[in-house]
Design an enzyme around this catalytic site. Structure first.
Site, PDB file in Angstrom:
ATOM      1  N   PRO A   5       1.694  -1.833   0.451  1.00 38.14           N
ATOM      2  CA  PRO A   5       1.750  -3.058   0.032  1.00 38.14           C
ATOM      3  C   PRO A   5       2.219  -4.072   0.890  1.00 38.14           C
ATOM      4  CG  PRO A   5       3.513  -1.688  -0.909  1.00 38.14           C
ATOM      5  CD  PRO A   5       2.771  -0.906  -0.064  1.00 38.14           C
ATOM      6  N   LEU A   6       1.255  -5.086   1.011  1.00 34.35           N
ATOM      7  CA  LEU A   6       1.468  -5.916   2.134  1.00 34.35           C
ATOM      8  C   LEU A   6       1.516  -7.491   1.512  1.00 34.35           C
ATOM      9  CD1 LEU A   6      -0.980  -4.728   4.755  1.00 34.35           C
ATOM     10  CD2 LEU A   6       1.329  -4.601   5.060  1.00 34.35           C
ATOM     11  N   GLN A  23       3.363  -2.488  -7.166  1.00 39.53           N
ATOM     12  CA  GLN A  23       4.868  -2.517  -6.747  1.00 39.53           C
ATOM     13  C   GLN A  23       5.449  -3.644  -7.387  1.00 39.53           C
ATOM     14  OE1 GLN A  23       6.090  -3.839  -2.624  1.00 39.53           O
ATOM     15  NE2 GLN A  23       6.764  -1.610  -2.250  1.00 39.53           N
ATOM     16  N   CYS A  60      12.251  -4.547   0.677  1.00 42.67           N
ATOM     17  CA  CYS A  60      12.170  -5.886   0.855  1.00 42.67           C
ATOM     18  C   CYS A  60      13.355  -6.481   1.541  1.00 42.67           C
ATOM     19  CB  CYS A  60      11.774  -6.612  -0.252  1.00 42.67           C
ATOM     20  SG  CYS A  60      11.554  -8.332   0.145  1.00 42.67           S
TER      21      CYS A  60
END
Length: 651
Positions: free
Chosen positions: A312-313, A366, A397
Site C-alpha cells: 500500500p503506497l 489498510q 507509518c
C-alpha cells in the site's frame, strides 16, 4: 573505472556531464523550470525568484542535514555542509515536501458549467436561481479550454462520456448543438457490470455525517473491555464522526433514526456501490450466518504463500497504478492507507482510497488509527459496506502526523492498545486481519521479534515486516537477517518480508530467508515490470517506447478513474508527475556496467540510447512536466509542481 559508493555503475560510453546532459535535452525544446515554463534566457529572467530544479547529484538540503547528523558529512560537498552549519536550530527533515506549492485542479477553469447543464437538464438545476455556475452551454464553450485530443477514452471504451461538453476530448462525442452522442451497442455491453467497487453511497455518507450509524458489535466489545474512563473516549468519538458507547441507545434518546450497520435490514445502504454478484444477500431466508458468529477457525483463510504483494503506497499507490502492476503480474494489491477517523466521518476523499477495480482479484484495504474504539467501529463499518479479501492495520507509518497521535509505528510501543485494536477488529470482521510493522521505532532497538508471537496469539492471519526502523528511514539497507529470525518466530503464521527489492535476484535472496512471500514497494514505483521479471526470472531491458506506452496506459486509466474534464486531466497529471519522480531513477539494463541495479544507488548523468530514454532519465521537474505534456497536452497557465518527497527532487 572507479565508481563512488552509492552511485550506480554506468557503462563508460554512456556517461556524461551535467552540462552536456541538459544541453542535449534542450535541443528538442527550451529548458523548463519547475513551473513548466520555457526559459527564454538566463536564470535571472525568472521573475518569481524560484530556483530551477536541476538534476544535480548532490542531495537536497533536508537529506544533507540528515546525513550530516549521522556523521556522513564527508560524502557531501563542502558548500552544502557549511550551509547546514549556519542553521543549527532547524528541525530534522522528515522527507515529505510539506511546503510544496499546490494548485486546486478546480481552479484551472474560471467559468465552470453546472452539473445540470452537463447532464443536459439545465432547467432542473437543484439550486435554481441561487446557482453561481454557468447554465448556458454556448457561453461555456466560448471560454472553455481547447481540446487535448481527438479520442475520448471513456467514449471509446464504454460508449458514453459522462462529462459531456466539459470533456477535454469532447470533439469525439459532441453532435449538433453540443449534444452528447452515445454508442448504444457498446453501452449495452457494459450495462449492469461494475467496474469499480467499494464506492461510498450518498445515503451512508449522510448517516455517517449525522452520526446515525450504530455499531452494535463494536459497542458490545468495548463494553467488555470494562476500562475506566471509557466515557471520555466516547466523547472524543463524537468528534470523529461516530457514536460513542451505547451508540444505539444514545441516538434513540435524542430521537435520531438509527441505521444498524451489521443488521440484515439496512435499507439505507441499498444504493451502496456493491457488486452485482455479491455473495452477501440482502433478502431471503434466514441462514446460520445471520445469527451465528463465525469462530476464528471458520473464517475465510488467506492463502498468499509465495505470492507477489504490491505494498500500500501513499499517493502513488492509486487505482490506475495498481492496474498497471496487476497487468505486470502483481498477485495481491492493497489500497492506500486510510485514516479510520476520516472514514467514520464519511469523507469522500478518504473513502476513495478504498475503491477496488474489478481486475484486482486479491485486494485489501489498510487502516490507520490509534485507539480501539475508532478502529473497531471502522472495521465493523467496512465489513458490511465494502468488499475486500482482507483488512490490514498500518503499524509501520513513520510520519510525525501519525506517530505523535499514537498511530502507525507508535503502536509498537503501546502494546495494550495494540492488542485491544487487533482483538476488537477480529471480533467484528468476517475477513482475515493482517498487520504491517517495522523492526521497531529506534534504530538499534528491535521490537518486532517481541510483538510477532503476540500477533499470532491475538488472531492475526498474516504479518508483513519492513526491515527498517522508524528512526532509520531509508539511510541504510533493510535488515533481511532480522526478517529471517522473525519469520521463524512467526510460524505457523505467514510472514511477508519487505525492503530493497528491485530485481529477481533480490526477490530470490529474500525468499531464501524463509518468508512466506515478499511485499514490493519502491521497487514497483521505480519499475512496475519487476513482477514480470521475478516470475520469468530475467532482466527486462525495456525500451523507452515501451515505457512511454506504459505511461499512456496510466493516463488512460487515470482519465477513466478521475475523469476526462479539466479537473480529471490535471488530477491525472499530478499523480503521473508524482510517479515520474520515482520512475526516473530506473536505469536501463543495457546501460548498466553490471546487473542488477540496486535500489539505493543513485544514477549519475548518462545519455540514453535515444532522446526519449535520456529524457526519462532526467531528475529535473521541468522534464517530467514535458513528458506529461506529451500525454496530456500543455499544462495550464500558472501550473507548478514539486514532488511530495524531497528525496526525489534535486535542487
Amino acid at each position: 573505472m572507479e565508481v563512488r559508493a552509492g552511485v550506480a555503475p554506468i557503462r563508460a560510453q554512456y556517461l556524461t556531464t551535467k552540462e552536456e546532459f541538459h544541453a542535449y535535452l534542450e535541443q528538442e525544446g527550451g529548458p523548463r523550470n519547475n513551473k513548466g515554463d520555457i526559459n527564454s534566457g538566463d536564470d535571472d529572467d525568472n521573475d518569481d525568484g524560484k530556483k530551477e530544479i536541476s538534476a544535480d547529484l548532490t542531495e537536497p538540503p533536508s537529506k544533507q542535514q540528515k546525513l550530516e547528523e549521522d556523521g556522513k558529512e564527508g560524502c557531501l560537498p563542502e558548500e552544502a555542509v557549511e550551509e547546514l552549519k549556519k542553521s543549527p536550530g532547524r528541525k530534522r527533515a522528515r522527507g515529505q515536501n510539506k511546503n510544496r506549492p499546490c494548485m486546486n485542479p478546480m481552479r484551472y477553469e474560471t467559468h465552470r458549467l453546472c452539473l445540470s447543464a452537463i447532464q443536459e437538464r439545465a432547467d432542473k438545476c437543484f439550486y435554481g436561481s441561487r446557482c453561481h455556475l454557468l447554465h448556458d452551454v454556448k457561453e461555456y464553450m466560448a471560454t472553455k479550454l481547447p481540446d487535448l485530443g481527438d479520442t475520448c477514452v471513456l467514449f471509446k471504451n464504454f460508449g458514453k462520456c459522462m462529462y459531456g461538453v466539459t470533456c477535454r476530448f469532447s470533439g469525439a462525442h459532441l453532435g449538433e448543438n453540443y449534444t452528447n452522442m452515445v454508442n448504444v451497442d457498446l453501452l449495452k455491453q457494459w450495462e449492469g457490470k461494475l467496474l469499480v467497487k467499494n464506492c461510498l453511497s450518498k445515503v451512508l455518507q449522510k448517516q455517517l455525517r449525522k452520526k446515525k450509524v450504530a455499531f452494535e458489535k463494536s459497542d458490545e466489545y468495548l463494553r467488555r473491555l470494562d476500562k475506566p474512563g471509557h466515557a471520555a473516549t466516547g466523547e472524543k468519538d463524537e468528534k470523529n464522526g461516530s457514536l460513542s458507547k451505547g451508540s444505539a441507545e444514545v441516538a434513540k434518546e435524542e430521537g435520531l433514526e438509527v441505521v444498524t450497520v451489521l443488521g440484515r435490514e439496512e435499507t439505507a445502504l441499498e444504493d451502496a456501490c456493491l457488486p452485482v454478484d455479491s455473495a452477501v444477500k440482502r433478502v431471503g431466508a434466514l441462514t446460520d450466518e445471520d445469527v451465528v458468529k463465525l469462530r476464528p477457525c471458520e473464517k475465510k483463510k488467506l492463502d498468499l504463500q509465495g505470492k507477489l504483494y504490491l505494498a500500500p503506497l501513499t499517493t502513488c499507490g492509486n487505482l490506475p497504478f495498481r492496474r498497471i502492476c496487476k497487468r505486470f503480474g502483481a498477485d495481491v494489491t492493497c489500497g492506500e492507507m486510510a485514516m479510520c477517523t476520516n472514514l467514520l466521518q464519511g469523507q469522500t476523499s478518504e473513502w476513495a482510497l478504498l475503491k477496488r477495480h474489478y481486475t484486482e482479484d486479491l485486494f485489501g484495504v489498510q487502516l490507520e488509527g490509534a485507539f480501539p474504539d475508532t478502529m473497531t467501529k471502522c472495521a465493523e463499518l467496512l465489513n458490511q459496506a465494502i468488499e475486500v479479501d482482507f483488512v490490514d492495520i498500518n503499524v509501520g507509518c513513520p510520519i510525525d502526523l501519525v506517530y505523535k497521535k499514537g498511530g502507525g509505528c507508535a503502536l509498537m510501543s503501546r502494546t495494550n492498545k495494540f492488542e485491544q485494536i487487533v482483538r476488537g477488529m477480529n471480533t467484528v470482521l468476517d475477513v482475515p486481519l493482517t498487520v504491517k510493522i517495522r523492526t521497531g521505532v529506534q534504530e538499534k532497538v528491535n521490537l518486532a521479534h517481541k510483538i510477532i508471537p503476540n500477533l499470532r496469539e491475538w488472531g492475526v492471519s498474516l504479518v508483513t515486516l519492513h526491515g527498517r526502523s522508524r528512526e532509520q528511514r531509508y539511510t541504510k539497507g533493510a535488515d533481511w537477517e532480522y526478517i529471517a529470525e522473525c519469520a521463524k518466530l512467526a510460524s505457523p503464521m505467514p510472514l511477508f518480508g519487505n525492503g530493497d527489492i528491485l530485481s529477481y535476484e533480490d526477490a530470490n535472496r529474500a525468499m531464501q530467508t524463509g518468508v512466506s512471500g515478499i511485499m514490493i514497494a519502491r521497487g514497483a514505483l521505480i519499475k512496475p515490470w519487476i513482477f514480470t521479471e521475478i516470475k520469468e526470472q530475467r532482466h527486462w531491458d525495456i525500451s523507452s517506447s515501451e515505457r512511454l506506452d506504459l505511461l499512456k496506459d496510466f493516463t488512460s486509466y487515470g482519465l477513466e478513474h478521475w475523469g476526462s474534464d479539466t479537473q480529471g486531466v490535471e488530477k491525472t497529471r499530478k499523480f503521473l508527475l508524482e510517479w515520474l519522480s520515482f520512475l526516473c531513477r530506473y536505469i536501463p539494463a543495457g546501460v548498466l556496467e553490471r546487473l542488477p541495479q540496486r535500489i539505493n544507488e543513485r544514477p549519475p548523468y548518462y545519455m540514453g540510447r535515444d532522446y526519449l530514454e535520456t529524457l526519462m532519465a532526467s531528475q529535473n521537474v521541468g522534464d517530467w512536466i514535458k513528458i506529461s505534456e506529451m500525454l496530456l497536452g500543455p499544462v495550464p497557465a500558472n501550473f507548478t509542481f514539486l514532488p511530495k518527497h524531497k528525496a526525489n527532487s534535486y535542487k
